[in-house]
Design an enzyme around this catalytic site. Structure first.
Site, PDB file in Angstrom:
ATOM      1  N   GLU A  55     -24.678  -7.642  -9.578  1.00  0.00           N
ATOM      2  CA  GLU A  55     -25.592  -6.739  -8.857  1.00  0.00           C
ATOM      3  C   GLU A  55     -26.645  -7.477  -8.034  1.00  0.00           C
ATOM      4  OE1 GLU A  55     -26.459  -2.632 -10.173  1.00  0.00           O
ATOM      5  OE2 GLU A  55     -28.265  -3.607 -10.962  1.00  0.00           O
ATOM      6  N   LYS A  57     -30.254  -6.900  -6.785  1.00  0.00           N
ATOM      7  CA  LYS A  57     -31.403  -6.048  -7.102  1.00  0.00           C
ATOM      8  C   LYS A  57     -32.689  -6.855  -6.950  1.00  0.00           C
ATOM      9  CE  LYS A  57     -31.892  -4.736 -11.480  1.00  0.00           C
ATOM     10  NZ  LYS A  57     -31.739  -3.952 -12.729  1.00  0.00           N
ATOM     11  N   LYS A 117     -25.173   1.447  -5.524  1.00  0.00           N
ATOM     12  CA  LYS A 117     -25.951   1.837  -6.695  1.00  0.00           C
ATOM     13  C   LYS A 117     -27.189   2.582  -6.211  1.00  0.00           C
ATOM     14  CE  LYS A 117     -26.693   0.928 -11.288  1.00  0.00           C
ATOM     15  NZ  LYS A 117     -27.304  -0.328 -11.713  1.00  0.00           N
ATOM     16  N   GLU A 166     -21.784   7.250 -14.717  1.00  0.00           N
ATOM     17  CA  GLU A 166     -22.622   6.586 -15.717  1.00  0.00           C
ATOM     18  C   GLU A 166     -23.140   7.552 -16.770  1.00  0.00           C
ATOM     19  OE1 GLU A 166     -25.597   3.505 -14.534  1.00  0.00           O
ATOM     20  OE2 GLU A 166     -27.034   4.931 -15.363  1.00  0.00           O
ATOM     21  N   ASN A 187     -24.550   2.951 -19.924  1.00  0.00           N
ATOM     22  CA  ASN A 187     -25.819   2.260 -19.705  1.00  0.00           C
ATOM     23  C   ASN A 187     -26.532   2.073 -21.043  1.00  0.00           C
ATOM     24  OD1 ASN A 187     -28.306   1.281 -18.821  1.00  0.00           O
ATOM     25  ND2 ASN A 187     -28.287   2.535 -16.977  1.00  0.00           N
ATOM     26  N   GLU A 218     -23.283  -1.613 -19.161  1.00  0.00           N
ATOM     27  CA  GLU A 218     -24.353  -1.890 -18.203  1.00  0.00           C
ATOM     28  C   GLU A 218     -25.688  -2.102 -18.931  1.00  0.00           C
ATOM     29  OE1 GLU A 218     -22.505   1.635 -15.343  1.00  0.00           O
ATOM     30  OE2 GLU A 218     -24.662   1.488 -15.663  1.00  0.00           O
ATOM     31  N   SER A 219     -26.483  -3.030 -18.431  1.00  0.00           N
ATOM     32  CA  SER A 219     -27.831  -3.364 -18.927  1.00  0.00           C
ATOM     33  C   SER A 219     -27.768  -4.198 -20.207  1.00  0.00           C
ATOM     34  CB  SER A 219     -28.673  -2.112 -19.184  1.00  0.00           C
ATOM     35  OG  SER A 219     -28.871  -1.367 -17.999  1.00  0.00           O
TER      36      SER A 219
END
Length: 259
Positions: A55, A57, A117, A166, A187, A218-219
């Protein structure tokens, strides 16, 4: 925080709709380069590697500024060279300091599939996503009613856009499974407390019985040890952003995570 983000997004969508010149019918008459998102993930997984969606970001609402001067083109190339399967680009301007041009730049810089995203709540954003070159979009169940989700999935299919749906909890997962989507992102971040726990992925993946569904954790994906824990539950695809952006050697970290 999520409520505030959605309120701001509604205002952004109003402006987008008032300025948007193209309809779905217009877009259907145009030709676009299609990079396969699902198939790229599946191919990487079947090769025995971890499929990493790397990603781009600049800023996080929970962590603040990650990299104010993030070079989108340079980082995109680093990701591609280091084994990323796909690239995710944050385009939300207010809370993540992203912009549409970041996605356009990433698409031009590499040959990998690109995920937009953002907090997509209206078909105008899907039209926009197609026009700027996104291959896949994110739909967050927590931001949408069941009806909205179905409508946006329908528009995505019309425009030949792939979708990553998600979820954050079992109720949202059930909604995603009902929608028959093929890419589900779990997530690990609690949207109310912003706490992160990979147990969310470890627990929710148990309810996904369809082998055709690709599960993306994710995360909180920071190191190979975390990935190995998730591999033990047959999760082979991961979205990694913050860990790569702030790392002193993102190339080495990404190569390690890919395996």
């Amino acid at each position: 925080m999520l409520h505030k983000i959605i309120q701001d997004k509604k205002e952004e969508v109003k402006i987008l709709k008032s300025n948007q010149k193209h309809t779905i019918a217009d877009v259907l008459d145009m030709e676009f380069e299609k990079r396969e998102f699902y198939n790229s993930l599946r191919t990487k997984i079947e090769s025995g590697k971890n499929a990493i969606i790397a990603e781009l970001k600049k800023h996080s609402p929970s962590k603040g500024m990650l990299n104010k001067n993030l070079d989108i083109a340079e980082f995109s190339k680093i990701y591609e060279e280091s084994g990323a399967t796909c690239i995710s680009v944050l385009t939300d301007p207010i809370h993540f300091h992203g912009k549409i041009d970041d996605l356009i730049t990433a698409k031009k810089s590499v040959k990998l599939p690109i995920l937009r995203k953002d907090f997509i709540i209206d078909e105008s954003q899907i039209i926009q996503s197609k026009l700027i070159g996104a291959d896949c979009i994110l739909l967050i169940v927590a931001c949408l009613s069941k009806t909205q989700l179905q409508e946006l999935l329908k528009v995505s299919k019309q425009l030949n856009m792939e979708v990553l749906v998600e979820v954050h909890d079992r109720n949202e997962l059930d909604i995603a499974l009902e929608s028959e989507c093929k890419i589900i992102g779990i997530n690990n971040r609690n949207l109310k407390t912003f706490n992160v726990s990979i147990n969310t992925s470890l627990e929710l993946c148990e309810a996904i019985k369809d082998d055709d569904i690709i599960v993306i954790s994710e995360s909180g994906i920071k190191d190979i040890e975390t990935i190995k824990k998730l591999n033990s539950k047959n999760i082979k695809s991961f979205l990694v952003g913050e860990s790569l952006i702030v790392n002193s050697d993102p190339k080495l970290l990404l190569k390690t995570l890919v395996g």
